[in-house]
Design an enzyme around this catalytic site. Structure first.
Site, short mmCIF file in Angstrom:
data_model
loop_
_atom_site.label_atom_id
_atom_site.label_comp_id
_atom_site.label_asym_id
_atom_site.label_seq_id
_atom_site.Cartn_x
_atom_site.Cartn_y
_atom_site.Cartn_z
N ASP A 99 28.36 65.14 82.06
CA ASP A 99 28.66 66.05 83.14
C ASP A 99 28.88 65.48 84.42
OD1 ASP A 99 28.88 68.37 84.75
OD2 ASP A 99 26.72 68.91 84.62
N ASP A 113 32.43 67.20 81.01
CA ASP A 113 33.86 67.38 81.47
C ASP A 113 34.71 66.24 81.13
OD1 ASP A 113 33.00 65.97 83.77
OD2 ASP A 113 31.94 67.46 84.24
N ASP A 154 42.21 67.40 69.22
CA ASP A 154 41.93 68.21 67.95
C ASP A 154 42.68 69.33 68.05
OD1 ASP A 154 40.36 69.63 66.14
OD2 ASP A 154 38.47 68.57 66.91
N ASP A 166 41.99 70.64 62.56
CA ASP A 166 40.90 71.34 62.25
C ASP A 166 41.32 72.24 61.01
OD1 ASP A 166 38.32 72.52 63.13
OD2 ASP A 166 39.33 74.24 63.18
N GLU A 188 41.00 67.70 58.47
CA GLU A 188 39.76 68.15 58.01
C GLU A 188 39.88 69.16 56.85
OE1 GLU A 188 35.86 70.56 59.53
OE2 GLU A 188 37.68 71.38 60.20
N HIS A 237 30.48 66.94 64.50
CA HIS A 237 29.55 68.00 65.28
C HIS A 237 29.19 69.16 64.55
CE1 HIS A 237 33.80 68.87 64.68
NE2 HIS A 237 33.57 70.09 65.04
N ASP A 238 29.67 69.18 63.05
CA ASP A 238 29.35 70.26 62.15
C ASP A 238 28.06 69.76 61.16
OD1 ASP A 238 31.37 71.91 63.23
OD2 ASP A 238 32.87 71.14 61.91
C1 GLC Z 1 35.89 73.02 61.98
C2 GLC Z 1 35.24 72.71 63.13
C3 GLC Z 1 34.07 73.58 63.52
C4 GLC Z 1 34.54 74.86 63.64
C5 GLC Z 1 35.52 75.49 62.47
C6 GLC Z 1 36.42 76.70 62.79
O1 GLC Z 1 35.34 73.06 60.69
O2 GLC Z 1 34.81 71.36 62.93
O3 GLC Z 1 33.41 73.29 64.54
O4 GLC Z 1 33.81 75.68 63.89
O5 GLC Z 1 36.51 74.48 62.18
O6 GLC Z 1 37.37 76.18 63.88
#
Ligand code: GLC
Length: 546
Positions: free
Chosen positions: A26, A34, A103, A204, A246, A320-321
């Site tokens: 930040d 940011d 992304d 995604d 993904e 991040h998940d």
């Molecule tokens: C993907 C992302 C996740 C998000 C989901 C819906 O799995 O990695 O963070 O919540 O899609 O977009």
């Protein structure tokens, strides 16, 4: 080595670094990371030696799902900065040989996107068909499909007498990929970014775009690969872009299609079979299975051998998940450094493109917060659902500590000053209090740090082509304590040995590696037995034996 990013396949020798921008750095003191923070972090990433950044979403968004709910695909959310900041980031990254990949959230938009605002105005609005609608009355949903985040996947709009479909939150309506106009509109947004100079995309939940909700098909729909081939042709142009989808529902056969060498679809996918989910991904009750090493080896064996010469793997243990892997498969209290390095050794000997998730290179760990301190909507929905089904508060919290997505989302730990140097304000999510022990400033100059180990692994992958070419075979597959495998070519051989326990373990390496060179290891030398979480890589060339 600087990779030639204008050539197809450059990503096969690359290492990427995922930035979750809200938590990276930040520069304004508002407690949220940011784009200028990302620019400030570039020198650090260059020191680490990565070739690319996957930047989680920074487009305009109401932030219901931390940016995975986009209200304008061709913009930068003011929370993260301006379009000029983005252009500067692309330029500054490029100067350092770092490619920026964005992304793309193409399965759904935000309900605040102008397309959806229009779509819900009337059934004959030109944008109505950009989304998925079914007639119905308020008391009878079209069917019982559930949202990944809990609750029904259908939300009623009284003015229209219709339900719209959403696989995630109600604020994330699914886009209707069967509509060619919608597809064209998405390609135009992608081309906007290609023209800005981004070098690729992470897509995604890409295996959820071809849904057939009436048949309850939400993943791997019949038209999936047809849509992907069109997307690739229309939006990814000359094929030097790196694209990673993904795909929670991918198996090896499907991954061969996704990542076929004719570049008709994508460069590679993120698949999740090695993560050991105990149920269908995204079900409201899923947890992770306890680790059973022979199963993990079999899983990697299938992927490594199944895509060798017939596709391409991604390599990752964090994002991040997912919870932090050192907290799950390592031993952060007693052997944090050893086990973090061991897990990296296990992964970096394999064939594929590695992705580091911010903080992984420092051995950052999970966090335990009070329920009110969490931000992730999935955690809150899960908490409500589990408690109302009679699970005790204590039990639900244990599950959140084990699997909650905010584990990975706590701010980056830059140094030992307040808030780990992430912000001068109040961080949007608490900084893990262990920042005084685990931070970048302490690790960058320390030869024995987790950071230095990652840097060394990245260098090795660029020095020895065995990492790209060698054929994978597990060694002693049934061994429950040690993960060992070899990578063989006609001219050279690599052996990777990883003790997954905090105990001393006897292990005999194949005799032909007896005089091989140790390329890297997490102890100063090699002992007779494997010490707690000991890991190393041995290498010899055919010639050197003559
Ligand atoms: C993907 C992302 C996740 C998000 C989901 C819906 O799995 O990695 O963070 O919540 O899609 O977009």
């Amino acid at each position: 080595m600087n990779l030639d990013q204008s050539k197809w396949g450059w990503w096969k020798d690359a290492v990427f670094y995922q930035i979750y921008p809200k938590s990276f750095r930040d520069t304004t003191g508002n407690g949220v990371g940011d784009l200028r923070g990302v620019i400030e972090g570039l020198d650090y990433l260059q020191q680490l030696g990565v070739d690319g950044i996957w930047l989680s979403p920074v487009c305009a968004s109401p932030q219901v799902d931390n940016g995975y709910d986009i209200s304008d695909y061709c913009s930068v959310d003011p929370m993260f900065g301006t379009m000029e900041d983005m252009e500067e980031l692309i330029r500054e990254a490029e100067k350092r040989g770092i490619a920026l990949i964005l992304d793309l959230v193409l399965n759904h938009s935000s309900d605040q996107h102008p397309w959806f605002r229009e779509a819900r105005k009337s059934r004959d609005n030109p944008y109505h068909d950009f989304y998925i609608w079914r007639d119905g009355d308020p008391h009878q949903r079209p069917n019982d499909v559930c949202s990944v985040f809990g609750g029904p996947a259908w939300t009623y709009v009284p003015e229209l007498g219709q339900y719209y479909f959403h696989q995630f939150a109600p604020q994330q309506p699914d886009l209707n990929w069967e509509n060619p106009k919608l597809r064209r509109a998405l390609y135009d947004c992608i081309l906007f970014w290609v023209n800005k100079g981004v070098k690729g995309f992470r897509l995604d939940v890409i295996d959820q775009i071809a849904k057939e909700p009436d048949r309850k098909i939400t993943i791997n729909g019949p038209q999936l690969h047809e849509f992907l081939r069109e997307l690739s042709k229309e939006a990814f142009g000359d094929k030097s872009l790196v694209t990673v989808g993904e795909a929670w529902g991918a198996d090896v056969d499907r991954a061969r299609l996704y990542s076929a060498e004719d570049a008709s679809e994508l460069s590679m996918v993120f698949q999740f079979q090695h993560m050991g989910l105990d149920q269908e991904p995204w079900g409201p009750k899923w947890l992770y299975k306890p680790l059973y090493l022979p199963d993990l080896k079999r899983c990697y064996g299938q992927w490594q051998q199944g895509l060798h010469g017939r596709g391409w793997n991604s390599l990752f243990l964090n994002n991040h998940d997912l919870p932090r892997i050192v907290s799950r498969w390592g031993e952060p209290e007693k052997y944090r450094v050893e086990s973090a390095k061991m897990l990296a050794t296990m992964l970096y000997g394999m064939e594929g493109t590695p992705y580091i998730y911010q903080g992984e290179e420092l051995g950052m760990t999970n966090i335990r917060l009070n329920i009110e301190e969490y931000v992730d909507l999935e955690i809150h929905n899960y908490y409500q659902e589990a408690v109302s089904n009679g699970t005790s508060h204590a039990e639900v919290m244990e599950r959140i500590y084990a699997r909650g997505r905010d584990n990975a989302r706590t701010p980056m730990q830059w140094n030992g000053s307040d808030n780990g140097g992430f912000t001068t304000g109040k961080p949007w999510l608490p900084v893990n209090p262990n920042y005084t022990d685990i931070n970048a400033a302490d690790q960058v100059g320390d030869q024995d740090s987790v950071f230095s180990y990652y840097r060394q692994l990245i260098r090795l992958r660029k020095t020895y082509s065995i990492f790209r070419e060698g054929c994978f075979t597990a060694v002693d597959e049934e061994n429950e304590n040690v993960f060992a495998y070899r990578r063989d070519t006609e001219w050279g051989h690599l052996l990777v040995v990883c003790n997954f326990t905090g105990k001393e373990i006897a292990f005999s390496i194949p005799w032909e590696f007896g005089t091989a060179n140790r390329l890297i290891g997490n102890y100063k030398d090699m002992g007779t037995n494997l010490r707690p979480y000991e890991a190393y890589m041995l290498f010899y060339e055919e010639r050197s034996k003559e």
